[in-house]
Structure formats: C-alpha cells, structure tokens
Design a protein around this motif. Structure first.
Motif, PDB file in Angstrom:
ATOM      1  N   ILE A  29     -29.266  -9.588  28.690  1.00  0.00           N
ATOM      2  CA  ILE A  29     -30.326  -9.782  29.678  1.00  0.00           C
ATOM      3  C   ILE A  29     -29.717 -10.395  30.935  1.00  0.00           C
ATOM      4  N   SER A  30     -30.526 -10.699  31.938  1.00  0.00           N
ATOM      5  CA  SER A  30     -29.998 -11.279  33.170  1.00  0.00           C
ATOM      6  C   SER A  30     -29.350 -12.631  32.873  1.00  0.00           C
ATOM      7  N   ASN A  31     -28.365 -12.984  33.677  1.00  0.00           N
ATOM      8  CA  ASN A  31     -27.632 -14.226  33.434  1.00  0.00           C
ATOM      9  C   ASN A  31     -28.551 -15.441  33.551  1.00  0.00           C
ATOM     10  N   GLN A  32     -29.476 -15.400  34.503  1.00  0.00           N
ATOM     11  CA  GLN A  32     -30.392 -16.528  34.684  1.00  0.00           C
ATOM     12  C   GLN A  32     -31.264 -16.743  33.451  1.00  0.00           C
ATOM     13  N   ARG A  33     -31.834 -15.658  32.950  1.00  0.00           N
ATOM     14  CA  ARG A  33     -32.685 -15.767  31.750  1.00  0.00           C
ATOM     15  C   ARG A  33     -31.860 -16.159  30.531  1.00  0.00           C
ATOM     16  N   MET A  34     -30.658 -15.619  30.446  1.00  0.00           N
ATOM     17  CA  MET A  34     -29.804 -15.968  29.307  1.00  0.00           C
ATOM     18  C   MET A  34     -29.490 -17.459  29.303  1.00  0.00           C
ATOM     19  N   ASN A  35     -29.201 -18.010  30.471  1.00  0.00           N
ATOM     20  CA  ASN A  35     -28.909 -19.446  30.548  1.00  0.00           C
ATOM     21  C   ASN A  35     -30.121 -20.287  30.131  1.00  0.00           C
ATOM     22  N   GLU A  36     -31.312 -19.853  30.548  1.00  0.00           N
ATOM     23  CA  GLU A  36     -32.532 -20.575  30.172  1.00  0.00           C
ATOM     24  C   GLU A  36     -32.739 -20.546  28.658  1.00  0.00           C
ATOM     25  N   ALA A  50     -28.497 -29.310  27.973  1.00  0.00           N
ATOM     26  CA  ALA A  50     -28.982 -29.104  29.342  1.00  0.00           C
ATOM     27  C   ALA A  50     -27.888 -28.596  30.264  1.00  0.00           C
ATOM     28  N   LEU A  51     -26.624 -28.734  29.845  1.00  0.00           N
ATOM     29  CA  LEU A  51     -25.494 -28.295  30.669  1.00  0.00           C
ATOM     30  C   LEU A  51     -24.930 -26.952  30.206  1.00  0.00           C
ATOM     31  N   MET A  52     -25.562 -26.364  29.200  1.00  0.00           N
ATOM     32  CA  MET A  52     -25.060 -25.109  28.645  1.00  0.00           C
ATOM     33  C   MET A  52     -25.353 -23.929  29.570  1.00  0.00           C
ATOM     34  N   SER A  53     -24.407 -23.011  29.612  1.00  0.00           N
ATOM     35  CA  SER A  53     -24.585 -21.745  30.333  1.00  0.00           C
ATOM     36  C   SER A  53     -23.792 -20.687  29.594  1.00  0.00           C
ATOM     37  N   SER A  54     -23.943 -19.448  30.007  1.00  0.00           N
ATOM     38  CA  SER A  54     -23.224 -18.358  29.341  1.00  0.00           C
ATOM     39  C   SER A  54     -21.710 -18.553  29.412  1.00  0.00           C
ATOM     40  N   HIS A  55     -21.229 -19.243  30.462  1.00  0.00           N
ATOM     41  CA  HIS A  55     -19.784 -19.440  30.604  1.00  0.00           C
ATOM     42  C   HIS A  55     -19.234 -20.369  29.520  1.00  0.00           C
ATOM     43  N   ALA A  56     -20.117 -21.142  28.871  1.00  0.00           N
ATOM     44  CA  ALA A  56     -19.672 -22.002  27.774  1.00  0.00           C
ATOM     45  C   ALA A  56     -19.122 -21.175  26.614  1.00  0.00           C
ATOM     46  N   GLY A  57     -19.565 -19.920  26.496  1.00  0.00           N
ATOM     47  CA  GLY A  57     -19.030 -19.050  25.450  1.00  0.00           C
ATOM     48  C   GLY A  57     -17.548 -18.784  25.647  1.00  0.00           C
ATOM     49  N   ARG A  58     -17.165 -18.452  26.861  1.00  0.00           N
ATOM     50  CA  ARG A  58     -15.751 -18.204  27.182  1.00  0.00           C
ATOM     51  C   ARG A  58     -14.949 -19.495  26.980  1.00  0.00           C
ATOM     52  N   ARG A  59     -15.500 -20.623  27.423  1.00  0.00           N
ATOM     53  CA  ARG A  59     -14.790 -21.894  27.265  1.00  0.00           C
ATOM     54  C   ARG A  59     -14.636 -22.262  25.800  1.00  0.00           C
ATOM     55  N   THR A  60     -15.659 -21.967  25.000  1.00  0.00           N
ATOM     56  CA  THR A  60     -15.582 -22.228  23.560  1.00  0.00           C
ATOM     57  C   THR A  60     -14.452 -21.431  22.931  1.00  0.00           C
TER      58      THR A  60
END
Length: 432
Positions: free
Chosen positions: A333-340, A374-384
């Motif tokens: 889905i869109s990055n904004q919705r995914m982050n939410e 509250a600080l999670m975003s899709s980029h946390a997947g790559r960092r993980t």
C-alpha cells in the motif's frame, strides 16, 4: 558517432557531432575540430590540440592508445580526455534545450557550449530570468537527469517555499555572507527548524548555486566557503532485535485488525531481505527466481541480487497465486498508510520501550521521549535486516552487496550497534 541521447525533435538520425582533423599542406598533424550539426545548423569548436594523422582513429574519433602527438609529445590520454569532456558538454547543452522546450540556434548553442567548457561569453544566458525562475529550470533538468523520487521533489518544493518566504526578491549578486547568515537565522528562529533540517536546506542551496554557476547564471562564489556551525546528533537507528522480530512474526493479530496482516507480511519481507519500501513496492514477479530476487534499485539504480531465505520465501509463496496491479509480487500500500498501520501493529505487539530523541535548534538542546512504536516506519524493516545480519556475524562486505551500500562509512552506525549487541549478549553469562 553517437554523442547525444535525446528523444526529441532537436536531435535525430540526420544530425551528428564528430571530431575531425583539419588538413594542412605537408603537415603530419592537424588541429582537432569538434563539429556539431543539427537541422540546417552547423557550429564548430577547436579542441586546443593537434593530432598526428597516422595515430588518429577515424572509427573511434580518438587518438590511438599509448600514442603521443605533436612537437610537445602530448599523450593520447590527455587529448582523449578533452574530447570526452567536449562530448559531455555537447550532451548537456542539447539536454538543456530539451528541458526548456526550446529550439536552439547557432549562437545560443555556441554560447552555452562555451560556458560548459569554461569559456566566457559576451552575454549570460537569459539574464532577465529571476533566481526563482532559474531554480525551476534547475529542478526540471536535475529531476529528469537524476530521476528524482516524489520525496526528493517534495523536499525541493519545500526548500523553494522557504527561500522565497525568506526573500522573494533574492538574486545571485546579493547572496553574500551576510545574506547567508540571515537565511540561517530565518530557518532557525522564524521557522524553528531543527539544526539537521537547516543544514539540509543549505545543502540544497549549494547544489542549486553550483548548478547555476556551471550554467553561467551565477558568478558569486561566496557560498562555497560558507559553512554553518550547528550542533547535530546522530539520529537513533530504530530496528527490531532478533527476539522482537521473532515476536512480531509470531504475533496473533486480532480478528478486528485483519487489515494489518498484509502490512505485517510486507514489513517482514523487508526485515528478511533488506529492501527499501520503494523496491518492495516495485518488486515484480519477473524479478523473482527460485532462490533469489534480482532488482534495479529505484533510489540508486544499482543492480542487486539478494538470496532468499526460508522466511522471505514463505512470504512470497503466500501470495504466489494472488493478482496485484502491474504484476507486483506483494500487496504493498502507500508508504504513508503503511507507516500508520505499522505503528498500530507495533503498539499492539507491545514494542513500546521508551526511546529518547535528542536534537538541537540553534544552541538549544531538546530531549523528547517516545514509545518505540511511535518512531516506527517502513525503513525500520531495512534497518532490522542490516543490524541483525551484522549481529549474526555476517561480514559487512556481504551485507553491503545485499543492501547496495557502496560506502563503508554508511555502514558504521549499524556495525556499532552490532558490536553493542554482542557485548550485551556476553553479559548474559554473568547471570549464570
């Protein structure tokens, strides 16, 4: 010789650019001339070197390798470098006309080409344009050449807004040290931006001014030596530890929250492959082989081959019979919705350890504490993926091949985290 790569009416198969040697009676050498022809127009430029006919390749339009030329015995590598520079300058000139949607005449091509190779011209190109009109040309050209993402375009739009709010009559001549300091204080005091964001605005400004200088719009070089001295701190890397990743993977999503299932799968796929959101979104079924995926990164255009493990294979198999738009492999889905949704998922999964975020505005330090979800975003997947790969003992050089990092320094923050993870793990023996 193919010099330009344009898909417009300016350049077609009837037009060409080539390097020629001017013949002179009884002379074994000739002046190298660069001749450009388009439509019914012809311009020519001296390259500034002579080449020996016997050591010149008509086919490649270069001096033959390892040869020397003329009385001064100029090496072929020096001359060929100048020829390549002229070719690149020619391409930039005709691309600029394409981006401006203008048909070039001989004088404008000659003037722009001379600017590109560092020669002065009698008159700057369209000096009547305002700085902000020239900035729009910069955005138009650079966005197409460098294939900007929507995020980069949005950042540039915000930067332009800040600059115009600061001084709507800003021009190149008045961007001196005083004006740059005023802009710094405007960003800090008026807009209350964090220091890291202020520095990012100055990096955009320098990018634009360097481009404008190269194009002949700007001759004020004060910006080159202006370096704001602002305190910044390394932003914390938000990721899931191995135990947390296992917990999220096994977490039972409530029946009323089933819309989080697909978000979880896409995020976990990032955690087990290291892909950016943009690359997961762009992943097609044709990119997937039995044991690996092969992609061209959206952000960097790097070619990446990433081996699949049991976890990433299971996620792909789950959706192998599903049909998604544009033959996509996963339900992104869109990055904004995914982050939410991702923050909602992490809150449900109790990923709520307090995290202190520190930042500066001017000399003022600010400390804020947030629950980690509250600080999670899709980029946390790559960092993980990166942090866990390193903590598992996988060499950084191997991880960099998967992630596309070309600079070892970019991996250092992750390596530091992996080292700390190892230290904490060793301390568990103290409990025995």
């Amino acid at each position: 010789m193919k010099v330009l790569n344009l898909k417009n009416k300016i350049w077609n198969s009837h037009n060409h650019a080539q390097f020629l040697l001017d013949k002179e009676k009884d002379s074994p050498t000739g002046k190298i001339r660069f001749r450009i022809k388009w439509d019914k127009n012809i311009v020519a430029f001296g390259v500034g070197y002579r080449a020996e006919f016997a050591k010149w390749s008509i086919e490649t339009q270069r001096c033959k390798t390892n040869s020397t030329h003329g009385i001064k015995k100029i090496s072929a590598s020096v001359i060929n470098k100048k020829i390549s520079d002229y070719e690149a300058a020619c391409e930039r000139v005709f691309n600029s006309f394409y981006y401006e949607k203008k048909n070039p005449d001989q004088k404008s091509v000659r003037d722009r080409f001379n600017l590109e190779i560092g020669k002065k011209v009698e008159k700057e190109i369209e000096p009547e344009k305002t700085l902000f009109e020239i900035f729009d040309l910069f955005v138009l050209e650079e966005s197409r050449i460098n294939l900007w993402t929507n995020t980069t375009s949005a950042k540039m739009k915000t930067f332009r807004k800040h600059l115009k709010t600061f001084d709507s009559k800003l021009n190149f001549e008045n961007i001196g040290e005083k004006k740059l300091l005023q802009y710094q204080y405007f960003l800090q005091d008026k807009l209350q931006l964090q220091n890291s964001t202020t520095l990012k605005n100055f990096s955009f400004l320098q990018w634009f001014l360097k481009w404008a200088t190269r194009k002949g719009f700007n001759s004020n070089m004060t910006f080159q030596n202006f370096r704001p001295k602002l305190k910044t701190v390394q932003k914390k890397i938000i990721f899931l530890t191995q135990a947390e990743l296992k917990h999220v993977k096994e977490f039972k999503i409530p029946a009323t929250k089933k819309y989080l299932d697909r978000v979880t799968d896409v995020f976990l796929f990032q955690c087990f492959t290291g892909l950016r959101y943009s690359d997961v979104e762009n992943l097609k079924r044709s990119d997937i082989s039995e044991n690996f995926i092969e992609i061209i990164s959206v952000k960097t255009s790097d070619s990446l081959v990433i081996e699949l493990n049991d976890h990433s294979k299971a996620i792909l198999n789950k959706y192998k019979d599903s049909q998604f738009e544009n033959h996509k492999a996963l339900p992104v889905i869109s990055n904004q919705r995914m982050n939410e949704y991702l923050r909602e998922l992490m809150e449900l999964a109790k990923i709520d350890e307090p995290v202190r975020e520190t930042y500066y505005k001017g000399n003022q330090r600010y400390d804020e504490v947030f629950p980690r979800y509250a600080l999670m975003s899709s980029h946390a997947g790559r960092r993980t993926f990166i942090c866990n790969a390193l903590s598992l003992g996988i060499p950084p050089q191997v991880v960099m091949k998967w992630t596309g990092h070309s600079d070892y320094s970019a991996m250092k923050p992750y390596i530091d985290i992996a080292d700390q993870t190892k230290i904490n793990a060793m301390e568990k023996f103290n409990l025995l």
